[in-house]
Design a protein around this motif. Structure first.
Motif, short mmCIF file in Angstrom:
data_model
loop_
_atom_site.label_atom_id
_atom_site.label_comp_id
_atom_site.label_asym_id
_atom_site.label_seq_id
_atom_site.Cartn_x
_atom_site.Cartn_y
_atom_site.Cartn_z
N GLY A 127 -14.88 -17.19 -12.43
CA GLY A 127 -13.67 -16.39 -12.41
C GLY A 127 -12.59 -17.24 -12.54
N HIS A 128 -12.55 -18.53 -12.16
CA HIS A 128 -11.32 -19.43 -12.47
C HIS A 128 -11.38 -20.21 -13.79
CE1 HIS A 128 -10.20 -18.76 -8.37
NE2 HIS A 128 -11.33 -18.87 -8.03
N VAL A 129 -12.25 -20.05 -14.68
CA VAL A 129 -12.49 -20.63 -15.88
C VAL A 129 -11.32 -20.23 -16.82
CG1 VAL A 129 -14.07 -20.81 -17.96
CG2 VAL A 129 -15.09 -20.93 -15.78
N HIS A 130 -10.90 -19.13 -16.92
CA HIS A 130 -9.69 -18.56 -17.84
C HIS A 130 -8.60 -19.40 -17.43
CE1 HIS A 130 -12.26 -15.42 -19.72
NE2 HIS A 130 -12.42 -14.95 -18.21
N GLN A 131 -8.45 -19.76 -16.17
CA GLN A 131 -7.19 -20.58 -15.76
C GLN A 131 -7.29 -22.20 -16.03
OE1 GLN A 131 -6.02 -19.89 -11.78
NE2 GLN A 131 -4.09 -21.20 -11.99
N TRP A 132 -8.39 -22.61 -15.48
CA TRP A 132 -8.68 -24.07 -15.43
C TRP A 132 -9.68 -24.60 -16.57
CZ3 TRP A 132 -5.34 -26.27 -12.47
CH2 TRP A 132 -4.89 -25.78 -11.50
N GLY A 133 -10.12 -23.73 -17.20
CA GLY A 133 -11.23 -24.17 -18.28
C GLY A 133 -12.65 -24.54 -17.54
N TRP A 134 -13.56 -25.16 -18.31
CA TRP A 134 -14.86 -25.72 -17.84
C TRP A 134 -14.36 -26.97 -17.25
CZ3 TRP A 134 -18.49 -21.92 -17.84
CH2 TRP A 134 -18.42 -20.95 -18.79
N THR A 135 -13.95 -27.14 -16.01
CA THR A 135 -13.58 -28.46 -15.28
C THR A 135 -13.90 -28.42 -13.91
OG1 THR A 135 -11.25 -27.28 -14.84
CG2 THR A 135 -11.50 -28.42 -16.87
N SER A 136 -14.03 -29.51 -13.29
CA SER A 136 -14.08 -29.50 -11.96
C SER A 136 -12.91 -28.90 -11.14
CB SER A 136 -13.85 -31.38 -11.48
OG SER A 136 -15.00 -31.79 -12.04
N GLN A 137 -11.67 -28.82 -11.64
CA GLN A 137 -10.68 -27.80 -10.78
C GLN A 137 -11.16 -26.37 -10.87
OE1 GLN A 137 -10.02 -30.15 -13.35
NE2 GLN A 137 -8.33 -31.24 -13.09
N ALA A 138 -11.96 -25.92 -11.90
CA ALA A 138 -12.49 -24.58 -11.78
C ALA A 138 -13.59 -24.38 -10.66
CB ALA A 138 -13.05 -23.99 -12.76
N ILE A 139 -14.37 -25.56 -10.44
CA ILE A 139 -15.24 -25.59 -9.40
C ILE A 139 -14.48 -25.66 -7.99
CG2 ILE A 139 -17.11 -27.03 -8.34
CD1 ILE A 139 -17.90 -27.89 -11.30
N ALA A 140 -13.57 -26.52 -7.86
CA ALA A 140 -13.00 -26.59 -6.59
C ALA A 140 -12.24 -25.21 -6.13
CB ALA A 140 -11.78 -27.82 -6.79
N ALA A 141 -11.63 -24.47 -7.22
CA ALA A 141 -10.95 -23.23 -7.02
C ALA A 141 -12.26 -22.23 -6.55
CB ALA A 141 -10.47 -22.86 -8.13
N GLY A 142 -13.52 -22.38 -7.00
CA GLY A 142 -14.48 -21.59 -6.60
C GLY A 142 -14.58 -21.82 -5.27
N ALA A 143 -14.75 -23.17 -4.74
CA ALA A 143 -15.20 -23.74 -3.42
C ALA A 143 -14.08 -23.16 -2.31
CB ALA A 143 -15.20 -24.99 -3.43
N THR A 144 -12.81 -23.19 -2.74
CA THR A 144 -11.83 -22.72 -1.89
C THR A 144 -11.92 -21.13 -1.63
OG1 THR A 144 -10.44 -24.50 -2.81
CG2 THR A 144 -9.27 -22.50 -1.73
N GLU A 145 -12.40 -20.58 -2.61
CA GLU A 145 -12.49 -19.10 -2.64
C GLU A 145 -13.58 -18.84 -1.65
OE1 GLU A 145 -14.09 -15.40 -5.53
OE2 GLU A 145 -12.51 -16.93 -6.31
N GLN A 146 -14.64 -19.58 -1.52
CA GLN A 146 -15.84 -19.40 -0.80
C GLN A 146 -15.47 -19.99 0.68
OE1 GLN A 146 -18.70 -17.69 -1.29
NE2 GLN A 146 -17.36 -17.15 -3.06
#
Length: 292
Positions: free
Chosen positions: A94-113
């Motif tokens: 859900g954060h790929v549109h903002q951060w792309g396919w990056t570790s930042q998107a994964i970090a944002a997903g972790a924060t969401e969880q």
């Protein structure tokens, strides 16, 4: 430093100033350093300083200091069950549109969880794990959808076209960032996984079309289909038509061309087999005629 066995007087005059400057810089660094530390005194019998004692501050990081990298994440987080990894990656999409396919998107997903942003340390291979998770998710959904499709009354080309359209459509919502995903998959150490994914896509499509053989012909068909799918995937990157209709037209054209080439190669192969059989028959007949 020594001249005629004696300490250089100029160095003796400059030494206190240099020492004060060093201590001042160390204190400034310590004030700015956010990590817990302690300093220790190092005593040296320095002949160069006339036997003076120097105090050198050294930093010792506390065990509870903030992790400097993903590898320093607490062991409790690294030992998390696979379900947490799946939840983080699912949220990261859900954060790929903002951060792309990056570790930042994964970090944002972790924060969401509700996890620390450092939870991206759960994925030591980095952003490619997010791409591979997406590919596996698409494959699972695709296979389930193909099982519900009625293929009776359709040609092989129509079955292949419908199957590959369904697979390409799953990448549509992420097309603005998909070039980054392709670039990650093209890296040498990620290429084997990308090739395995492509091979599985082609095998699923051909199986759906009714070809379940495992001979040499089946492998050649899947290799050709892999080229068609890759070409369509690249074409899709610059396709701004509604519903990617231009991409699907391109896919159908390539399938038709491949079918023509395949038919031609099959006819050539059949003719070659016939000529070889005739040649062997003639040789056998000539041998029998000359037998005493």
């Amino acid at each position: 430093m020594l001249r005629n066995g004696r300490t250089n007087p100029l160095l003796l005059r400059l030494a206190p100033k240099l020492l004060n400057r060093t201590l001042s810089c160390s204190q400034n660094f310590t004030a700015r350093n956010p990590f817990p530390h302690s300093s220790s005194t190092v005593f040296q019998k320095g002949s160069g300083f006339g036997g003076q004692v120097s105090r050198t501050p050294t930093l010792k990081f506390a065990a509870h200091s903030r992790p400097l990298s993903a590898d320093a994440e607490p062991a409790a987080l690294k030992e998390s069950p696979p379900e947490i990894r799946v939840q983080v990656l699912e949220a990261a999409l859900g954060h790929v549109h903002q951060w792309g396919w990056t570790s930042q998107a994964i970090a944002a997903g972790a924060t969401e969880q509700g996890l620390s942003a450092y939870a991206h340390g759960l994925f030591p291979r980095g952003a490619i794990e997010l791409v591979e998770f997406f590919q596996q998710k698409c494959e699972k959904e695709w296979v389930e959808e193909l099982a519900k499709v009625d293929t009776s009354g359709h040609t092989t080309q129509e079955k292949l076209s419908a199957a590959l359209r369904m697979r390409l459509a799953k990448q549509g919502p992420y097309m603005s960032t998909w070039p980054q995903a392709l670039a990650l998959q093209a890296l040498p150490h990620h290429a084997p996984g990308a090739m395995a994914t492509l091979a599985k896509i082609c095998d699923i499509a051909w199986t759906h079309a009714g070809d379940r053989r495992k001979d040499v012909t089946a492998y050649s068909k899947r290799a050709v289909l892999g080229g068609i799918y890759t070409g369509s995937e690249l074409y899709m990157l610059t396709d701004y038509s509604e519903g990617f209709t231009d991409t699907y037209d391109f896919l159908d054209r390539q399938l038709r061309e491949a079918q023509k080439i395949g038919t031609t190669m099959e006819l050539v192969g059949q003719q070659a087999e016939q000529l070889m059989a005739q040649g062997l028959s003639s040789m056998q007949g000539h041998k029998d005629a000359n037998r005493p």
